[in-house]
Design a protein around this motif. Structure first.
Motif, PDB file in Angstrom:
ATOM      1  N   GLU A 176       2.940   4.123 -17.876  1.00 55.67           N
ATOM      2  CA  GLU A 176       2.514   5.400 -18.136  1.00 55.67           C
ATOM      3  C   GLU A 176       1.311   5.745 -17.150  1.00 55.67           C
ATOM      4  OE1 GLU A 176       2.148   6.274 -22.107  1.00 55.67           O
ATOM      5  OE2 GLU A 176       3.865   5.400 -22.665  1.00 55.67           O
ATOM      6  N   ASN A 177       0.429   4.904 -16.861  1.00 53.96           N
ATOM      7  CA  ASN A 177      -0.718   5.182 -16.074  1.00 53.96           C
ATOM      8  C   ASN A 177      -0.653   5.158 -14.751  1.00 53.96           C
ATOM      9  OD1 ASN A 177      -1.965   5.644 -18.351  1.00 53.96           O
ATOM     10  ND2 ASN A 177      -2.817   3.701 -18.672  1.00 53.96           N
ATOM     11  N   LYS A 178       0.011   6.137 -14.101  1.00 57.27           N
ATOM     12  CA  LYS A 178       0.234   6.002 -12.642  1.00 57.27           C
ATOM     13  C   LYS A 178      -0.416   6.926 -11.808  1.00 57.27           C
ATOM     14  CE  LYS A 178       4.852   5.699 -13.600  1.00 57.27           C
ATOM     15  NZ  LYS A 178       6.188   6.056 -13.529  1.00 57.27           N
ATOM     16  N   LEU A 179      -0.883   6.578 -10.611  1.00 55.21           N
ATOM     17  CA  LEU A 179      -1.788   7.455  -9.795  1.00 55.21           C
ATOM     18  C   LEU A 179      -1.002   7.554  -8.282  1.00 55.21           C
ATOM     19  CD1 LEU A 179      -4.698   8.423 -10.291  1.00 55.21           C
ATOM     20  CD2 LEU A 179      -5.561   6.568  -9.223  1.00 55.21           C
ATOM     21  N   ASP A 202      -4.218  -5.275  -4.167  1.00 52.54           N
ATOM     22  CA  ASP A 202      -3.326  -4.486  -3.522  1.00 52.54           C
ATOM     23  C   ASP A 202      -2.200  -4.968  -2.955  1.00 52.54           C
ATOM     24  OD1 ASP A 202      -4.328  -4.632  -0.717  1.00 52.54           O
ATOM     25  OD2 ASP A 202      -6.134  -4.066  -1.947  1.00 52.54           O
ATOM     26  N   ILE A 203      -1.266  -4.439  -2.251  1.00 55.04           N
ATOM     27  CA  ILE A 203      -0.268  -5.187  -1.360  1.00 55.04           C
ATOM     28  C   ILE A 203      -0.699  -5.775  -0.383  1.00 55.04           C
ATOM     29  CG2 ILE A 203       1.535  -4.219  -2.635  1.00 55.04           C
ATOM     30  CD1 ILE A 203       1.777  -2.408   0.055  1.00 55.04           C
ATOM     31  N   ARG A 246      -7.523   1.707 -16.288  1.00 55.84           N
ATOM     32  CA  ARG A 246      -6.566   0.968 -15.461  1.00 55.84           C
ATOM     33  C   ARG A 246      -5.346   1.597 -15.212  1.00 55.84           C
ATOM     34  NH1 ARG A 246      -8.791  -3.793 -14.578  1.00 55.84           N
ATOM     35  NH2 ARG A 246     -10.166  -4.488 -16.374  1.00 55.84           N
ATOM     36  N   ALA A 247      -4.866   1.667 -13.835  1.00 53.80           N
ATOM     37  CA  ALA A 247      -3.620   2.265 -13.369  1.00 53.80           C
ATOM     38  C   ALA A 247      -2.889   1.605 -12.330  1.00 53.80           C
ATOM     39  CB  ALA A 247      -3.702   3.818 -13.051  1.00 53.80           C
ATOM     40  N   LEU A 248      -1.802   2.112 -12.168  1.00 54.85           N
ATOM     41  CA  LEU A 248      -1.012   1.386 -10.896  1.00 54.85           C
ATOM     42  C   LEU A 248      -1.194   2.729  -9.798  1.00 54.85           C
ATOM     43  CD1 LEU A 248       2.201   0.311 -12.424  1.00 54.85           C
ATOM     44  CD2 LEU A 248       0.287  -1.026 -11.877  1.00 54.85           C
ATOM     45  N   LEU A 249      -1.400   2.236  -8.636  1.00 57.05           N
ATOM     46  CA  LEU A 249      -1.273   3.283  -7.557  1.00 57.05           C
ATOM     47  C   LEU A 249      -0.057   3.139  -6.938  1.00 57.05           C
ATOM     48  CD1 LEU A 249      -2.764   5.317  -5.691  1.00 57.05           C
ATOM     49  CD2 LEU A 249      -3.556   3.033  -4.183  1.00 57.05           C
ATOM     50  N   VAL A 250       0.770   4.317  -6.750  1.00 60.52           N
ATOM     51  CA  VAL A 250       1.901   4.415  -6.266  1.00 60.52           C
ATOM     52  C   VAL A 250       1.991   5.377  -4.826  1.00 60.52           C
ATOM     53  CG1 VAL A 250       3.084   3.751  -8.379  1.00 60.52           C
ATOM     54  CG2 VAL A 250       2.779   6.100  -7.867  1.00 60.52           C
ATOM     55  N   ASP A 251       3.172   4.992  -4.257  1.00 63.49           N
ATOM     56  CA  ASP A 251       3.153   5.870  -3.342  1.00 63.49           C
ATOM     57  C   ASP A 251       4.208   7.211  -3.350  1.00 63.49           C
ATOM     58  OD1 ASP A 251       5.723   4.887  -3.111  1.00 63.49           O
ATOM     59  OD2 ASP A 251       5.453   3.984  -1.454  1.00 63.49           O
ATOM     60  N   ALA A 311      -0.911  -0.765  -5.557  1.00 62.61           N
ATOM     61  CA  ALA A 311      -2.222  -1.492  -5.954  1.00 62.61           C
ATOM     62  C   ALA A 311      -2.402  -1.441  -7.471  1.00 62.61           C
ATOM     63  CB  ALA A 311      -3.451  -0.987  -5.142  1.00 62.61           C
ATOM     64  N   PHE A 312      -3.237  -2.394  -8.072  1.00 58.01           N
ATOM     65  CA  PHE A 312      -3.738  -2.173  -9.288  1.00 58.01           C
ATOM     66  C   PHE A 312      -4.984  -1.462  -9.336  1.00 58.01           C
ATOM     67  CE2 PHE A 312      -0.828  -5.698  -9.942  1.00 58.01           C
ATOM     68  CZ  PHE A 312      -0.248  -5.302 -11.354  1.00 58.01           C
TER      69      PHE A 312
END
Length: 74
Positions: A6-9, A65-66, A35-40, A47-48
């Protein structure tokens, strides 16, 4: 993983590039999670990140991160 979290950025591309190079950034927005996931823009994982509240916004600190394996892990 991205679908269940649920925690996406989602940030603008120039800021995403800084995080992928291992740099911390500060944004004006406030978030209710640590804490969150970085998404495009396509919803793919990048990335975390750890979010820390600052006086005038939030500091976004990359944890993993990737691009990590290209800099250090490979």
């Amino acid at each position: 993983m991205v679908k269940d979290c649920e925690n996406k950025l989602n940030l603008p591309e120039p800021l995403v590039q800084k995080i992928l190079y291992g740099k911390s950034i500060i944004v004006k927005e406030r978030f209710s999670y640590e804490r969150a996931l970085l998404v495009d823009s396509y919803g793919d994982f990048l990335a975390f990140v750890f979010l820390r509240g600052e006086p005038h916004g939030t500091k976004i600190i990359p944890e993993l991160d990737i691009g990590w394996y290209l800099r250090e892990g490979g």
